[in-house]
Structures are given as structure tokens and as C-alpha cells.
Design an enzyme around this catalytic site. Structure first.
Site, PDB file in Angstrom:
ATOM      1  N   ARG A 177       0.842  -1.198   0.000  1.00  0.00           N
ATOM      2  CA  ARG A 177       0.000   0.000   0.000  1.00  0.00           C
ATOM      3  C   ARG A 177       0.880   1.252   0.000  1.00  0.00           C
ATOM      4  O   ARG A 177       0.647   2.186  -0.775  1.00  0.00           O
ATOM      5  CB  ARG A 177      -0.892  -0.036   1.253  1.00  0.00           C
ATOM      6  CG  ARG A 177      -1.792   1.154   1.365  1.00  0.00           C
ATOM      7  CD  ARG A 177      -2.609   1.087   2.649  1.00  0.00           C
ATOM      8  NE  ARG A 177      -3.289   2.358   2.859  1.00  0.00           N
ATOM      9  CZ  ARG A 177      -3.818   2.736   3.988  1.00  0.00           C
ATOM     10  NH1 ARG A 177      -3.764   1.949   5.056  1.00  0.00           N
ATOM     11  NH2 ARG A 177      -4.416   3.896   4.103  1.00  0.00           N
TER      12      ARG A 177
ATOM     13  N   ASP B 242     -14.197  10.107   4.976  1.00  0.00           N
ATOM     14  CA  ASP B 242     -15.548  10.638   4.747  1.00  0.00           C
ATOM     15  C   ASP B 242     -15.999  11.600   5.847  1.00  0.00           C
ATOM     16  O   ASP B 242     -17.193  11.708   6.147  1.00  0.00           O
ATOM     17  CB  ASP B 242     -16.593   9.491   4.607  1.00  0.00           C
ATOM     18  CG  ASP B 242     -16.349   8.644   3.377  1.00  0.00           C
ATOM     19  OD1 ASP B 242     -15.702   9.117   2.428  1.00  0.00           O
ATOM     20  OD2 ASP B 242     -16.810   7.478   3.370  1.00  0.00           O
TER      21      ASP B 242
ATOM     22  N   ARG C 103     -10.105   3.366  -2.804  1.00  0.00           N
ATOM     23  CA  ARG C 103      -9.017   3.059  -1.866  1.00  0.00           C
ATOM     24  C   ARG C 103      -8.937   4.195  -0.858  1.00  0.00           C
ATOM     25  O   ARG C 103      -9.273   5.339  -1.181  1.00  0.00           O
ATOM     26  CB  ARG C 103      -7.675   2.967  -2.587  1.00  0.00           C
ATOM     27  CG  ARG C 103      -7.646   2.008  -3.729  1.00  0.00           C
ATOM     28  CD  ARG C 103      -7.521   0.593  -3.248  1.00  0.00           C
ATOM     29  NE  ARG C 103      -7.709  -0.328  -4.354  1.00  0.00           N
ATOM     30  CZ  ARG C 103      -7.860  -1.637  -4.181  1.00  0.00           C
ATOM     31  NH1 ARG C 103      -7.834  -2.163  -2.985  1.00  0.00           N
ATOM     32  NH2 ARG C 103      -8.041  -2.418  -5.218  1.00  0.00           N
ATOM     33  N   ILE C 104      -8.443   3.857   0.310  1.00  0.00           N
ATOM     34  CA  ILE C 104      -8.268   4.891   1.334  1.00  0.00           C
ATOM     35  C   ILE C 104      -6.802   5.301   1.340  1.00  0.00           C
ATOM     36  O   ILE C 104      -5.908   4.452   1.502  1.00  0.00           O
ATOM     37  CB  ILE C 104      -8.701   4.347   2.710  1.00  0.00           C
ATOM     38  CG1 ILE C 104     -10.212   4.117   2.687  1.00  0.00           C
ATOM     39  CG2 ILE C 104      -8.308   5.314   3.819  1.00  0.00           C
ATOM     40  CD1 ILE C 104     -10.735   3.333   3.854  1.00  0.00           C
ATOM     41  N   LEU C 105      -6.571   6.585   1.124  1.00  0.00           N
ATOM     42  CA  LEU C 105      -5.185   7.083   1.124  1.00  0.00           C
ATOM     43  C   LEU C 105      -4.750   7.344   2.562  1.00  0.00           C
ATOM     44  O   LEU C 105      -5.516   7.906   3.364  1.00  0.00           O
ATOM     45  CB  LEU C 105      -5.087   8.359   0.285  1.00  0.00           C
ATOM     46  CG  LEU C 105      -5.417   8.177  -1.212  1.00  0.00           C
ATOM     47  CD1 LEU C 105      -5.487   9.525  -1.919  1.00  0.00           C
ATOM     48  CD2 LEU C 105      -4.389   7.273  -1.885  1.00  0.00           C
TER      49      LEU C 105
ATOM     50  N   ASN D 132     -13.354  14.784  -2.490  1.00  0.00           N
ATOM     51  CA  ASN D 132     -13.892  13.433  -2.669  1.00  0.00           C
ATOM     52  C   ASN D 132     -15.383  13.509  -2.945  1.00  0.00           C
ATOM     53  O   ASN D 132     -16.076  14.363  -2.389  1.00  0.00           O
ATOM     54  CB  ASN D 132     -13.673  12.602  -1.395  1.00  0.00           C
ATOM     55  CG  ASN D 132     -14.211  11.183  -1.525  1.00  0.00           C
ATOM     56  OD1 ASN D 132     -13.926  10.485  -2.496  1.00  0.00           O
ATOM     57  ND2 ASN D 132     -15.009  10.749  -0.551  1.00  0.00           N
TER      58      ASN D 132
ATOM     59  N   HIS E 262     -18.944  11.475  -2.642  1.00  0.00           N
ATOM     60  CA  HIS E 262     -19.502  10.398  -1.829  1.00  0.00           C
ATOM     61  C   HIS E 262     -20.992  10.259  -2.147  1.00  0.00           C
ATOM     62  O   HIS E 262     -21.724  11.252  -2.059  1.00  0.00           O
ATOM     63  CB  HIS E 262     -19.291  10.731  -0.346  1.00  0.00           C
ATOM     64  CG  HIS E 262     -19.726   9.646   0.581  1.00  0.00           C
ATOM     65  ND1 HIS E 262     -19.025   8.467   0.713  1.00  0.00           N
ATOM     66  CD2 HIS E 262     -20.800   9.546   1.400  1.00  0.00           C
ATOM     67  CE1 HIS E 262     -19.649   7.693   1.596  1.00  0.00           C
ATOM     68  NE2 HIS E 262     -20.728   8.320   2.025  1.00  0.00           N
TER      69      HIS E 262
HETATM   70  C1  GAR Z   1     -19.714   8.119  -7.661  1.00  0.00           C
HETATM   71  O1  GAR Z   1     -21.073   7.972  -7.439  1.00  0.00           O
HETATM   72  C2  GAR Z   1     -19.018   8.535  -6.381  1.00  0.00           C
HETATM   73  O2  GAR Z   1     -19.832   9.296  -5.523  1.00  0.00           O
HETATM   74  C3  GAR Z   1     -18.708   7.223  -5.757  1.00  0.00           C
HETATM   75  O3  GAR Z   1     -18.309   6.412  -6.812  1.00  0.00           O
HETATM   76  C4  GAR Z   1     -19.079   6.769  -7.958  1.00  0.00           C
HETATM   77  C5  GAR Z   1     -18.167   6.798  -9.157  1.00  0.00           C
HETATM   78  O4  GAR Z   1     -18.929   6.724 -10.328  1.00  0.00           O
HETATM   79  N1  GAR Z   1     -17.679   7.338  -4.769  1.00  0.00           N
HETATM   80  C6  GAR Z   1     -17.546   6.473  -3.784  1.00  0.00           C
HETATM   81  O5  GAR Z   1     -18.275   5.548  -3.606  1.00  0.00           O
HETATM   82  C7  GAR Z   1     -16.355   6.766  -2.888  1.00  0.00           C
HETATM   83  N2  GAR Z   1     -16.433   5.986  -1.696  1.00  0.00           N
HETATM   84  P1  GAR Z   1     -18.222   6.831 -11.729  1.00  0.00           P
HETATM   85  O6  GAR Z   1     -17.040   5.873 -11.745  1.00  0.00           O
HETATM   86  O7  GAR Z   1     -19.274   6.434 -12.717  1.00  0.00           O
HETATM   87  O8  GAR Z   1     -17.798   8.253 -11.890  1.00  0.00           O
END
Ligand code: GAR
Length: 207
Positions: free
Chosen positions: A70, A166, A96-98, A112, A114
């Protein structure tokens, strides 16, 4: 004035990356994507970057990565980012968690996305406009969690990244009602529909 440069971390299909590419193409967003970094070389996000002639750094992330692996992955990613000197970094579906050590090496803002509502105070409760409260959903399956917890509403949030996962300062959020008959796919489709304009509006603040 110089056009701000953006590095995007992505693991998935890259629909949000595509929304940024499209907004830049029609001059809705004054930004340059200088690099896409991915832990998933075969992802849609990597494909979209390549299709649009955006430099890609795709470093496979070992399954069951050890702490050393990692650190090595993050260190490579940071060295690559440094060489592009971005003004902004976006985690766009980067699963991934940085580590805090890595985050501290990035001196520009890291945002980020979410796919659930997160509160201003980094706590565990979200208070809705009408006074109702729902739990703050965190982790990798929050769209599904919103359904299994029978929440009346969910949404999406864009926040600054801090070492506490988050829990960084919220820049923007939008609510999405959960309707009878929703499944994960239908709910996620409606979240994406509000998440992408919210992302562009948030990025415009960094122009
Ligand atoms: C997005 O909905 C974003 O909010 C989420 O991944 C999706 C990416 O969609 N993020 C997470 O879940 C982070 N923990 P995409 O690949 O179609 O842009």
C-alpha cells in the site's frame, strides 16, 4: 489567468470523469485534466481518459495488499502527481483509502465524491431541512445501505479529504428521495443525475 489543472483518481466506470471532460469541452468548466490515476487499469475511467487523450497512470493494486504494498502504491502515485504539479486533486469513485502520510504530502486541495449525505460536523447524524434525522452512511456500499436501512432520503456529498475517512469539510451536497420500488440501480441512477451537476458546480469554485 492560468487554467487550473486537475488530477483525478478513479477506480470505476468514470461517468463523473466524463461529466468533467464534457463540461470542459463546452467551456462550462475552465479546467484542464492533466492526469487520471487508477488502481484499475481495465476500468471505464481509464478507457475514457485514453479516449480523450488524457495522460493515465494505471497502477494495479495488489489483492489483499500488505502495508508495504500500500505504501509503495501510494508513493508511486504521489511521485507521479508531483511531476504534474496540479492545482486540485479529485477522488472520483476512487475506492481506496489514502493514508494520512500520503495526504500530508499533497499540498493542494483534495476533494472526494460520496454517494450519500454527510453532515457538516463530521459526525454520524445528518439533519434534513425538515428537521428529520438520518444516519450518515460511510463506506463502499452506501447506496445499498440507504435501501437496507429503509431511509426516506439519501443523496450525495462533495467534501475536502482529511485523514478521517468521509469526515472532511463539506463543500456541497444534494438530497435524493428514495421512492417505493427503488433498487440499488434505480436509486444510484438518480444519485448520479444530481451528483454530476453538483460536481461541476463545485469544481467551478476552484477555477
Ligand atoms: C460516484 O457515485 C461517487 O460518488 C462514488 O463512486 C461513484 C463513481 O462513479 N464514490 C464512492 O463511492 C467513494 N467511496 P463513476 O465511476 O461512474 O464516476
Amino acid at each position: 489567468m492560468k487554467t487550473p489543472s486537475l488530477v483525478v483518481f478513479a477506480s470505476g466506470g468514470g461517468s463523473n470523469l466524463q461529466a468533467i471532460i464534457d463540461a470542459i469541452a463546452v467551456a462550462e468548466l475552465q479546467m484542464r485534466i492533466v492526469l487520471v490515476i487508477s488502481d484499475q487499469p481495465n476500468s471505464g475511467a481509464v478507457q475514457r481518459a485514453l479516449t480523450n487523450s488524457i495522460p493515465v497512470c494505471a497502477i494495479p493494486y495488489p489483492r489483499q495488499a500488505t502495508a508495504e504494498q500500500r505504501i509503495a502504491w501510494e508513493s508511486t502515485a504521489i511521485n507521479v502527481i508531483d511531476s504534474f504539479t496540479p492545482d486540485l486533486v479529485l477522488l472520483s469513485g476512487f475506492m481506496r483509502i489514502l493514508s494520512s502520510a500520503t495526504l500530508s504530502r499533497v499540498t493542494v486541495p483534495i476533494l472526494n465524491q460520496h454517494p450519500a449525505l454527510l453532515p457538516d460536523d463530521g459526525g454520524d447524524i445528518v439533519t434534513l431541512h425538515d428537521g428529520r434525522t438520518i444516519p450518515a452512511l460511510r463506506g463502499a456500499h452506501v447506496v445499498r445501505d440507504a435501501l437496507t436501512q429503509n431511509l426516506p432520503v439519501t443523496g450525495c456529498t462533495i467534501h475536502r479529504v482529511v485523514p478521517e475517512v468521509d469526515r472532511g469539510p463539506v463543500l456541497a451536497r444534494a438530497k435524493v428521495d428514495i421512492v417505493p420500488g427503488d433498487d440499488e440501480a434505480s436509486l444510484y441512477a438518480r444519485i448520479r443525475a444530481v451528483e454530476q451537476p453538483l460536481l461541476i458546480a463545485t469544481l467551478q469554485k476552484f477555477e
